[in-house]
Design a protein around this motif. Structure first.
Motif, short mmCIF file in Angstrom:
data_model
loop_
_atom_site.label_atom_id
_atom_site.label_comp_id
_atom_site.label_asym_id
_atom_site.label_seq_id
_atom_site.Cartn_x
_atom_site.Cartn_y
_atom_site.Cartn_z
N ARG A 626 0.84 -1.20 0.00
CA ARG A 626 0.00 0.00 0.00
C ARG A 626 0.87 1.25 0.00
NH1 ARG A 626 -5.49 -0.97 -0.97
NH2 ARG A 626 -5.95 -3.05 -0.19
N CYS A 627 0.28 2.34 -0.46
CA CYS A 627 0.99 3.62 -0.42
C CYS A 627 1.20 4.03 1.04
CB CYS A 627 0.18 4.69 -1.17
SG CYS A 627 0.88 6.35 -1.05
N VAL A 628 2.42 4.39 1.40
CA VAL A 628 2.71 4.75 2.79
C VAL A 628 2.13 6.11 3.16
CG1 VAL A 628 4.79 3.33 2.82
CG2 VAL A 628 4.95 5.72 2.11
N GLU A 629 1.73 6.90 2.17
CA GLU A 629 1.19 8.22 2.44
C GLU A 629 -0.33 8.19 2.60
OE1 GLU A 629 2.74 10.96 3.06
OE2 GLU A 629 4.79 10.33 2.63
N CYS A 630 -1.04 7.62 1.61
CA CYS A 630 -2.50 7.66 1.64
C CYS A 630 -3.14 6.28 1.78
CB CYS A 630 -3.04 8.33 0.37
SG CYS A 630 -2.67 7.41 -1.15
N GLY A 631 -2.37 5.20 1.71
CA GLY A 631 -2.92 3.86 1.87
C GLY A 631 -3.60 3.30 0.64
N GLU A 637 4.10 2.68 -7.01
CA GLU A 637 5.44 2.84 -7.56
C GLU A 637 6.45 2.77 -6.43
OE1 GLU A 637 5.19 6.65 -9.36
OE2 GLU A 637 4.07 5.95 -11.13
N PHE A 638 7.63 2.21 -6.75
CA PHE A 638 8.73 2.25 -5.79
C PHE A 638 9.42 3.61 -5.89
CE2 PHE A 638 8.18 -2.31 -5.99
CZ PHE A 638 8.48 -2.72 -4.69
N ASP A 639 9.64 4.24 -4.76
CA ASP A 639 10.22 5.59 -4.74
C ASP A 639 11.44 5.60 -3.83
OD1 ASP A 639 10.21 8.60 -4.94
OD2 ASP A 639 9.87 8.35 -2.78
N HIS A 640 12.51 6.25 -4.29
CA HIS A 640 13.69 6.48 -3.45
C HIS A 640 13.39 7.64 -2.50
CE1 HIS A 640 15.57 4.08 -6.62
NE2 HIS A 640 16.58 3.87 -5.79
N VAL A 641 13.51 7.40 -1.22
CA VAL A 641 13.27 8.48 -0.24
C VAL A 641 14.23 9.63 -0.51
CG1 VAL A 641 13.25 9.05 2.21
CG2 VAL A 641 12.47 6.78 1.46
N ILE A 642 15.51 9.32 -0.62
CA ILE A 642 16.50 10.30 -1.08
C ILE A 642 16.79 9.96 -2.54
CG2 ILE A 642 18.84 11.20 -0.78
CD1 ILE A 642 18.69 10.34 2.13
N LEU A 655 13.97 2.99 0.23
CA LEU A 655 12.88 2.78 -0.70
C LEU A 655 11.56 2.75 0.04
CD1 LEU A 655 14.36 0.03 -3.04
CD2 LEU A 655 13.75 2.34 -3.72
N GLN A 656 10.52 3.20 -0.62
CA GLN A 656 9.18 3.17 -0.08
C GLN A 656 8.19 3.00 -1.23
OE1 GLN A 656 8.33 6.89 1.86
NE2 GLN A 656 8.77 8.11 0.05
N ILE A 657 6.96 2.63 -0.88
CA ILE A 657 5.92 2.46 -1.88
C ILE A 657 4.99 3.67 -1.82
CG2 ILE A 657 3.94 1.08 -2.59
CD1 ILE A 657 5.35 -1.37 -1.62
N LEU A 658 4.80 4.33 -2.95
CA LEU A 658 3.89 5.46 -3.07
C LEU A 658 2.97 5.22 -4.26
CD1 LEU A 658 6.30 8.53 -2.62
CD2 LEU A 658 4.79 7.53 -0.89
#
Length: 670
Positions: A626-631, A637-642, A655-658
């Motif tokens: 799930r998206c870590v921001e809105c669920g 998409e896989f997103d690089h935090v930095i 990495l995180q999922i958004l």
């Protein structure tokens, strides 16, 4: 847990393996009997042994090629039918006795390892031994260690539980004819049940040597009805059988336990053969006749079948697919082909027309406004089976994907139960959508959608019969991502540009309208023109200006906020262009740059943007898909935090999922 003789323990209601091991040169044949509440088999098909290694319900399967010094049975307790009260696990020897075997051990294994073990170190000089039994207690399954022997061998053991054998050395049985399609029904009172029980004709001690009086069989001995005396040493059960045979015979339609064929005019004896409701059953092994023979003894052949005695039946069309096909020996029955050989599982074809259920053959109830109502019994059985099948399907789908032998076995199990594949796909729709979303997210994790990933996506959509707006949008994303990946790896199109002067051996790959953006002191200046990319240089031709930049001066190409940015070796050599499709243009220019500088990756070399598969799986599991921001669970998409451009690492911690919207919002902030 180690069990002593007579002890019992709870076992998980799951797929279990019963492994019998020993330390000698003997060969132990393992077998099992499925018993109902009366302590007897419902029909001869409830005996699983070397000539019939798989039960029709797939609750018990015999491993025909076990490891040396072992015998193995697979017991699926969730698949065990509701009217099966006990599963007896036993073994037999052709030569020698169990008293000569050393280290005889019975172990019950689950997926987590051994659950219970039973070491039999005091076996008598018998050729057949009941190791133990699975039985129901308070809605759960338990295993009891027994270790009881029969000197009369396998024939004596199975006869004890109501199986009739054609072995000449088998104990004598009652002489009344057996209806091969009989369905037992609990009698109105215990005495009637005892009088008519075919398996209780003789005391157990008279039929087997070394028989323990506290047998787990719990036979009900026959009792004499009032006004009837024994003649010439008749046993009470024989007298009760004789009374049942001489009772008035009525004619009514009867079905077999599992076969969908409808058999009319079968003789039914009151209290013995009358079923409580029509049922179906798969034909008993060895009987290929579609019609009942009420005055013929049905027996089980305990002699090992040799496959060389008769030529094998020809395989069906498409022999690689396990399915039901007309029996080569009797086209009126359907026989199961497991993908390699013909098995002994059969059922009668249902009558033609809409009046009968296509699965079980029962007559369907007419609707008030016309037509026929669906078969309630089959609908309930299918629903219960699909609950367990869905769990198994999701495990196979996430572990192996929609291909391979595990996936083929999954759908073969549906065909074996005669359940339409569309019902299975309907149950798997939500799980299939989640799996396809996962495939797309993993494919876009490193921005490179390879041909294998696109092929797997299309195969999954086809196998799961998925459709709708969401699937079409995912398909467009996958094809778009694959196109950009091909451009970046140097698979560039060739564009014809008449009227444009080209250098020798120069090929144009890109020619489209663009706006040159220059940052001046008084603000940005926009110049309309054409952007032309070839294998040698980049050109921009505008109304009052022009740019020509060889690839040797270009350092990198990337899309940024709706524009294509080129970085060059000199501070003033870079350029920014606004185009309609910046992702496509940047991918094409990046591919041309790689080809010109010979930077196209060689096979097996990993790009710095690539994310290892194990890292993708770890991040997906951690964020719950799930998206870590809105669920949200769609367009992930896989997103690089930095970001990589800021020195961020390609690791699970960075990495995180958004979802797509949150990822774009973050990009705008950066």
């Amino acid at each position: 847990m180690k069990l002593s003789k007579g002890a019992n323990a709870a076992v998980p209601t799951s797929l279990l393996a019963v492994v019998v091991s020993w330390r000698s040169e003997h060969t132990v044949d393992a077998h099992a009997l499925l018993l109902d509440a009366s302590g007897a088999v419902r029909s001869d098909r409830d005996l699983v042994f070397y000539n019939a290694p798989r039960h029709v319900s797939q609750a018990v399967t015999l491993d025909q090629e076990p490891a040396p010094g072992t015998a193995r049975l697979s017991v699926s307790l969730p698949r065990t039918e509701a009217d099966v009260d006990r599963i007896v696990v036993s073994g037999s020897l052709e030569d020698g006795t169990f008293g000569d075997i050393h280290g005889l051990t019975v172990a019950v294994h689950s997926v987590d390892g051994a659950v219970v073990t039973f070491e039999i170190d005091d076996a008598a000089a018998v050729s057949a031994l009941m190791f133990g039994e699975f039985y129901r207690r308070d809605g759960q399954w338990r295993f009891r260690a027994i270790g009881q022997g029969w000197s009369s061998g396998l024939a004596g053991l199975v006869t004890e539980f109501g199986v009739q054998v054609n072995d000449p050395s088998a104990p004598a049985r009652t002489t009344h004819p057996t209806n091969p399609f009989r369905v037992r029904r609990p009698a109105a009172n215990p005495s009637a049940r005892e009088r008519l029980s075919p398996a209780g004709a003789e005391p157990a001690a008279e039929r087997s040597a070394g028989h323990d009086p506290t047998s787990a069989r719990r036979f009900a001995h026959g009792s004499l009805p009032s006004g009837h005396s024994a003649r010439n040493g008749e046993t009470p059960a024989e007298i009760g059988t004789d009374l049942a045979e001489n009772a008035p015979v009525q004619r009514e339609p009867v079905r077999t336990d599992d076969s969908p064929g409808r058999l009319e005019g079968t003789e039914v004896r009151p209290g013995v053969d009358t079923p409580a409701r029509p049922r179906t059953e798969v034909l008993d092994r060895g009987d290929t006749s579609p019609l009942p023979r009420p005055h013929t003894h049905r027996t089980v052949d305990l002699h090992r079948h040799s496959r060389d005695t008769a030529p094998p039946a020809p395989p069906p069309p498409h022999p690689e697919l396990a399915d039901w096909h007309p029996d080569p020996g009797n086209p009126q029955t359907m026989r199961w082909w497991d993908g390699t050989i013909w098995t002994e599982d059969r059922y009668l074809r249902p009558p033609p027309g809409d009046r009968h259920c296509a699965r079980c053959g029962n007559t369907l109830r007419r609707k008030f406004f016309g037509g026929f109502a669906p078969c309630q019994r089959c609908a309930q059985e299918i629903e219960e089976y699909l609950v367990h099948w869905h769990t198994r399907a999701w495990r196979v789908l996430t572990g192996h994907g929609p291909r391979g032998p595990e996936w083929a076995d999954l759908w073969a199990s549906l065909r074996y139960q005669r359940i339409d594949a569309e019902a299975g796909r309907a149950v798997l729709r939500d799980a299939g959508l989640s799996y396809v979303e996962r495939l797309v997210t993993f494919a876009f994790a490193d921005g490179e959608v390879r041909h294998a990933e696109l092929e797997l996506f299309e195969h999954a959509v086809t196998e799961l019969a998925l459709g709708g707006p969401l699937i079409e949008d995912l398909r467009r994303r996958m094809h778009r991502g694959h196109t950009l990946y091909r451009l970046r790896t140097g698979d560039l199109p060739i564009v014809r540009t008449p009227g444009l002067h080209l250098d020798p051996e120069e090929t144009v790959h890109l020619d489209l309208p663009a706006t040159h953006v220059r940052q001046l002191a008084r603000g940005p200046k926009f110049t309309e023109g054409r952007l032309i990319g070839s294998n040698k240089k980049l050109r921009f031709v505008g109304a009052d200006t022009g740019i020509e930049m060889p690839w040797s001066r270009v350092v990198s190409v990337h899309a940024e906020q709706g524009t294509v940015v080129l970085a060059a070796t000199s501070a003033r050599g870079g350029a920014t262009f606004a185009v309609d499709d910046p992702d496509y243009v940047s991918a094409a220019l990046e591919g041309a740059l790689r080809v010109a500088k010979r930077l196209v990756l060689t096979p097996g070399q990993r790009d710095t943007r690539s994310i290892p598969q194990e890292v993708k799986a770890e991040v997906w599991q951690r964020d719950g898909g799930r998206c870590v921001e809105c669920g949200d669970g769609h367009y992930l998409e896989f997103d690089h935090v930095i970001p990589l451009s800021r020195g961020g690492a390609t690791s699970a911690a960075n990495l995180q999922i958004l979802c797509r919207a949150c990822n774009r919002a973050k990009g705008a902030r950066i």
